[in-house]
Scaffold this motif. Structure first.
Motif, short mmCIF file in Angstrom:
data_model
loop_
_atom_site.label_atom_id
_atom_site.label_comp_id
_atom_site.label_asym_id
_atom_site.label_seq_id
_atom_site.Cartn_x
_atom_site.Cartn_y
_atom_site.Cartn_z
N PRO A 187 -1.86 10.14 6.13
CA PRO A 187 -0.63 10.01 5.35
C PRO A 187 0.08 8.69 5.62
O PRO A 187 0.21 8.29 6.79
CB PRO A 187 0.22 11.20 5.82
N PRO A 188 0.49 7.98 4.56
CA PRO A 188 1.10 6.66 4.72
C PRO A 188 2.38 6.65 5.55
O PRO A 188 2.75 5.62 6.10
CB PRO A 188 1.36 6.21 3.28
N GLU A 189 3.05 7.81 5.64
CA GLU A 189 4.26 7.85 6.47
C GLU A 189 3.94 7.83 7.96
O GLU A 189 4.82 7.59 8.79
CB GLU A 189 5.12 9.09 6.13
N SER A 232 0.50 3.59 -2.77
CA SER A 232 -0.76 4.35 -2.81
C SER A 232 -1.51 4.16 -4.13
O SER A 232 -1.81 5.14 -4.82
CB SER A 232 -0.48 5.84 -2.59
N GLU A 285 0.81 -1.22 0.00
CA GLU A 285 0.00 0.00 0.00
C GLU A 285 0.85 1.27 0.00
O GLU A 285 0.34 2.36 -0.18
CB GLU A 285 -0.94 0.01 1.22
N LYS A 286 2.16 1.14 0.21
CA LYS A 286 3.03 2.33 0.21
C LYS A 286 3.05 3.00 -1.16
O LYS A 286 3.37 4.17 -1.28
CB LYS A 286 4.46 1.94 0.63
N LYS A 340 -8.40 5.47 3.26
CA LYS A 340 -7.43 5.34 2.17
C LYS A 340 -7.06 6.69 1.57
O LYS A 340 -6.28 6.76 0.62
CB LYS A 340 -7.99 4.41 1.08
N ASP A 341 -7.62 7.76 2.13
CA ASP A 341 -7.31 9.11 1.65
C ASP A 341 -6.02 9.60 2.29
O ASP A 341 -5.94 9.81 3.50
CB ASP A 341 -8.46 10.06 2.01
N ASN A 342 -4.97 9.76 1.47
CA ASN A 342 -3.65 10.14 1.98
C ASN A 342 -3.62 11.51 2.64
O ASN A 342 -2.74 11.80 3.44
CB ASN A 342 -2.62 10.11 0.84
N TYR A 355 -4.76 6.28 -4.45
CA TYR A 355 -4.48 7.71 -4.62
C TYR A 355 -4.02 7.99 -6.04
O TYR A 355 -4.47 8.94 -6.69
CB TYR A 355 -3.41 8.15 -3.62
#
Length: 203
Positions: A162-164, A94, A91-92, A156-158, A97
């Protein structure tokens, strides 16, 4: 050959992102010429579309299989979560997105299909939960199923998550707990607590 191209492209798109992967990259990975890909897909957009809806159909078939073979609606949701995570791989990158940003038309169509599928399956799961007394019999099934889809889409909205800062596995588990705690009975809570204990992930 068409199916092989879709499969290889899906792996690359989900690992590296829809934007990053080129037709040359796919051809190189498969050991074929780019012309061979163009025989089946006139452009990258058509390939992205084919990959997206093929993956959607695969996940839908898997979800249907889980729903038919798991008797408990709480276990069902956790099993679906694990199945979806397995198929979405890294998923990194994205993928959701990037699909929304670079292929908005495909993303919109996919979201509509996802809603139709999830709305129906979650409604059936909720009704089963009420019938087996693990969910409260006072819940509004239609409203809850729509809220569930909205929440699963939202995490799932970055921009908001945020994925970090958040791992997708953690977000999905946390949202599942949030969703289920609002609707379970005492009987359901005992079952839920077992799954929470065995499915905890790091933030």
């Amino acid at each position: 050959m068409r199916e092989n191209i879709i499969h290889k492209a899906a792996v690359l798109f989900l690992t590296l992102g829809f934007k990053s992967v080129t037709m040359d990259d796919i051809a190189h990975e498969m050991g074929i010429s780019k012309k061979t890909i163009y025989v089946h897909f006139p452009n990258k957009t058509k390939l992205v579309e084919a990959v997206t809806f093929n993956l959607f159909d695969t996940i839908c078939a898997g979800i249907d299989d889980i729903c038919e073979n798991v008797s408990n609606p709480i276990e069902e949701l956790y099993s679906i979560k694990m199945f979806v995570m397995h198929h979405l791989k890294n998923e990194k990158s994205s993928p959701q997105y990037q699909l929304k940003k670079y292929y908005p038309k495909i993303h919109t169509e996919l979201k509509y299909k996802q809603f139709e599928k999830m709305h129906q399956s979650v409604q059936e799961s909720l009704e089963h939960g009420v019938a087996t007394e693990v969910f409260r019999n006072t819940i509004d099934v239609d409203f809850i199923s729509r809220m569930y889809f909205t929440g699963m889409t939202g995490i799932k909205d970055n921009m908001f998550f945020p994925p970090e800062h958040y791992k997708m596995n953690y977000l999905m588990e946390s949202y599942l707990e949030y969703h289920l705690r609002a609707i379970v009975t005492e009987k359901g809570l005992q079952i839920l607590n077992k799954f929470i204990t065995s499915n905890q992930s790091e933030k």
